[in-house]
Design a protein around this motif. Structure first.
Motif, PDB file in Angstrom:
ATOM      1  N   LEU A   1     -80.275  51.977  -1.403  1.00 57.33           N
ATOM      2  CA  LEU A   1     -79.275  52.866  -0.791  1.00 57.33           C
ATOM      3  C   LEU A   1     -79.919  53.947   0.071  1.00 57.33           C
ATOM      4  N   LEU A   2     -81.029  54.499  -0.394  1.00 61.10           N
ATOM      5  CA  LEU A   2     -81.694  55.566   0.357  1.00 61.10           C
ATOM      6  C   LEU A   2     -82.368  55.036   1.616  1.00 61.10           C
ATOM      7  N   ASN A   3     -82.780  53.767   1.587  1.00 61.44           N
ATOM      8  CA  ASN A   3     -83.428  53.167   2.770  1.00 61.44           C
ATOM      9  C   ASN A   3     -82.438  52.515   3.734  1.00 61.44           C
ATOM     10  N   ASN A   4     -81.206  52.333   3.291  1.00 59.44           N
ATOM     11  CA  ASN A   4     -80.181  51.699   4.113  1.00 59.44           C
ATOM     12  C   ASN A   4     -78.890  52.501   4.057  1.00 59.44           C
ATOM     13  N   PRO A   5     -78.883  53.712   4.625  1.00 64.29           N
ATOM     14  CA  PRO A   5     -77.677  54.538   4.551  1.00 64.29           C
ATOM     15  C   PRO A   5     -76.494  53.850   5.220  1.00 64.29           C
TER      16      PRO A   5
ATOM     17  N   THR B   1     -76.132  67.098 -15.391  1.00 64.00           N
ATOM     18  CA  THR B   1     -76.359  66.764 -13.979  1.00 64.00           C
ATOM     19  C   THR B   1     -76.351  68.004 -13.089  1.00 64.00           C
ATOM     20  N   ARG B   2     -76.147  69.152 -13.670  1.00 60.38           N
ATOM     21  CA  ARG B   2     -76.033  70.404 -12.917  1.00 60.38           C
ATOM     22  C   ARG B   2     -77.213  70.644 -11.971  1.00 60.38           C
ATOM     23  N   GLY B   3     -78.441  70.353 -12.427  1.00 61.27           N
ATOM     24  CA  GLY B   3     -79.622  70.564 -11.591  1.00 61.27           C
ATOM     25  C   GLY B   3     -79.611  69.671 -10.363  1.00 61.27           C
ATOM     26  N   ALA B   4     -79.232  68.405 -10.550  1.00 63.64           N
ATOM     27  CA  ALA B   4     -79.176  67.473  -9.422  1.00 63.64           C
ATOM     28  C   ALA B   4     -78.073  67.874  -8.443  1.00 63.64           C
ATOM     29  N   VAL B   5     -76.953  68.319  -8.956  1.00 66.56           N
ATOM     30  CA  VAL B   5     -75.855  68.773  -8.093  1.00 66.56           C
ATOM     31  C   VAL B   5     -76.283  70.020  -7.324  1.00 66.56           C
ATOM     32  N   TYR B   6     -76.993  70.920  -7.981  1.00 64.03           N
ATOM     33  CA  TYR B   6     -77.533  72.124  -7.329  1.00 64.03           C
ATOM     34  C   TYR B   6     -78.393  71.727  -6.127  1.00 64.03           C
ATOM     35  N   ILE B   7     -79.264  70.743  -6.324  1.00 65.45           N
ATOM     36  CA  ILE B   7     -80.148  70.275  -5.251  1.00 65.45           C
ATOM     37  C   ILE B   7     -79.331  69.614  -4.143  1.00 65.45           C
ATOM     38  N   ALA B   8     -78.425  68.715  -4.514  1.00 61.88           N
ATOM     39  CA  ALA B   8     -77.617  67.988  -3.526  1.00 61.88           C
ATOM     40  C   ALA B   8     -76.819  68.938  -2.638  1.00 61.88           C
ATOM     41  N   ASP B   9     -76.372  70.044  -3.203  1.00 61.80           N
ATOM     42  CA  ASP B   9     -75.586  71.029  -2.442  1.00 61.80           C
ATOM     43  C   ASP B   9     -76.431  71.851  -1.480  1.00 61.80           C
ATOM     44  N   ARG B  10     -77.759  71.807  -1.628  1.00 61.97           N
ATOM     45  CA  ARG B  10     -78.622  72.695  -0.847  1.00 61.97           C
ATOM     46  C   ARG B  10     -79.578  71.997   0.107  1.00 61.97           C
ATOM     47  N   VAL B  11     -79.592  70.683   0.123  1.00 58.27           N
ATOM     48  CA  VAL B  11     -80.512  69.965   1.012  1.00 58.27           C
ATOM     49  C   VAL B  11     -79.730  69.151   2.036  1.00 58.27           C
ATOM     50  N   LYS B  12     -80.399  68.808   3.125  1.00 58.71           N
ATOM     51  CA  LYS B  12     -79.768  68.006   4.176  1.00 58.71           C
ATOM     52  C   LYS B  12     -80.031  66.511   3.964  1.00 58.71           C
ATOM     53  N   GLN B  13     -81.068  66.186   3.200  1.00 59.01           N
ATOM     54  CA  GLN B  13     -81.412  64.793   2.953  1.00 59.01           C
ATOM     55  C   GLN B  13     -80.413  64.156   1.975  1.00 59.01           C
ATOM     56  N   PRO B  14     -80.332  62.838   1.985  1.00 54.29           N
ATOM     57  CA  PRO B  14     -79.467  62.163   1.024  1.00 54.29           C
ATOM     58  C   PRO B  14     -79.943  62.382  -0.417  1.00 54.29           C
TER      59      PRO B  14
ATOM     60  N   GLY C   1     -83.299  60.647  -5.599  1.00 59.15           N
ATOM     61  CA  GLY C   1     -82.384  60.001  -6.527  1.00 59.15           C
ATOM     62  C   GLY C   1     -82.612  60.541  -7.929  1.00 59.15           C
ATOM     63  N   PHE C   2     -81.541  60.794  -8.640  1.00 62.45           N
ATOM     64  CA  PHE C   2     -81.599  61.291 -10.009  1.00 62.45           C
ATOM     65  C   PHE C   2     -80.792  60.348 -10.890  1.00 62.45           C
ATOM     66  N   ILE C   3     -81.369  59.946 -12.007  1.00 63.89           N
ATOM     67  CA  ILE C   3     -80.687  59.048 -12.935  1.00 63.89           C
ATOM     68  C   ILE C   3     -80.602  59.742 -14.288  1.00 63.89           C
ATOM     69  N   TYR C   4     -79.404  59.818 -14.817  1.00 74.25           N
ATOM     70  CA  TYR C   4     -79.154  60.416 -16.125  1.00 74.25           C
ATOM     71  C   TYR C   4     -78.547  59.361 -17.039  1.00 74.25           C
ATOM     72  N   GLY C   5     -78.798  59.493 -18.321  1.00 80.88           N
ATOM     73  CA  GLY C   5     -78.110  58.646 -19.288  1.00 80.88           C
ATOM     74  C   GLY C   5     -76.726  59.198 -19.549  1.00 80.88           C
ATOM     75  N   ASP C   6     -75.776  58.318 -19.862  1.00 79.66           N
ATOM     76  CA  ASP C   6     -74.414  58.798 -20.108  1.00 79.66           C
ATOM     77  C   ASP C   6     -74.312  59.611 -21.402  1.00 79.66           C
ATOM     78  N   ASP C   7     -75.365  59.556 -22.233  1.00 80.70           N
ATOM     79  CA  ASP C   7     -75.412  60.354 -23.456  1.00 80.70           C
ATOM     80  C   ASP C   7     -76.655  61.257 -23.443  1.00 80.70           C
ATOM     81  N   ASP C   8     -77.070  61.663 -22.249  1.00 80.21           N
ATOM     82  CA  ASP C   8     -78.256  62.508 -22.070  1.00 80.21           C
ATOM     83  C   ASP C   8     -77.932  63.938 -22.477  1.00 80.21           C
ATOM     84  N   PHE C   9     -78.905  64.627 -23.065  1.00 75.16           N
ATOM     85  CA  PHE C   9     -78.689  66.035 -23.393  1.00 75.16           C
ATOM     86  C   PHE C   9     -78.889  66.918 -22.173  1.00 75.16           C
TER      87      PHE C   9
END
Length: 84
Positions: free
Chosen positions: A79-83, A35-48, A24-32
């Motif tokens: 959410l991760l424990n109860n898909p 989310t690109r790094g988290a999206v990169y990971i999500a696109d390449r792993v099989k886990q949630p 799980g990745f949490i970003y602030g709505d005004d974070d510098f």
């Protein structure tokens, strides 16, 4: 370590794709950070992977919005424990 210009020598997103656990990745709505790094990971792993945006927060979520951060951490764990 960083290369000249502030670019990491071993980016975290390239190492996290090797983990075999839900993430799980949490970003602030005004974070510098983007989310690109988290999206990169999500696109390449099989886990949630859950990517969440915390309102009224910058990069320091624990300082900007601690109560909502706590709720969001618990929500992601649930959410991760109860898909669906």
């Amino acid at each position: 370590m960083f290369r000249p210009g502030g670019h990491p020598m071993k980016p975290l997103c390239e190492r996290l794709v090797n983990l075999k656990i839900p993430m799980g990745f949490i970003y602030g709505d005004d974070d510098f950070f983007e989310t690109r790094g988290a999206v990169y990971i999500a696109d390449r792993v099989k886990q949630p992977v859950i990517i969440s945006m915390l309102p009224n927060s910058g990069h320091h979520l624990y300082w900007d919005n601690p109560k909502q951060l706590g709720r969001e951490i618990l929500n992601i764990i649930h959410l991760l424990n109860n898909p669906v």
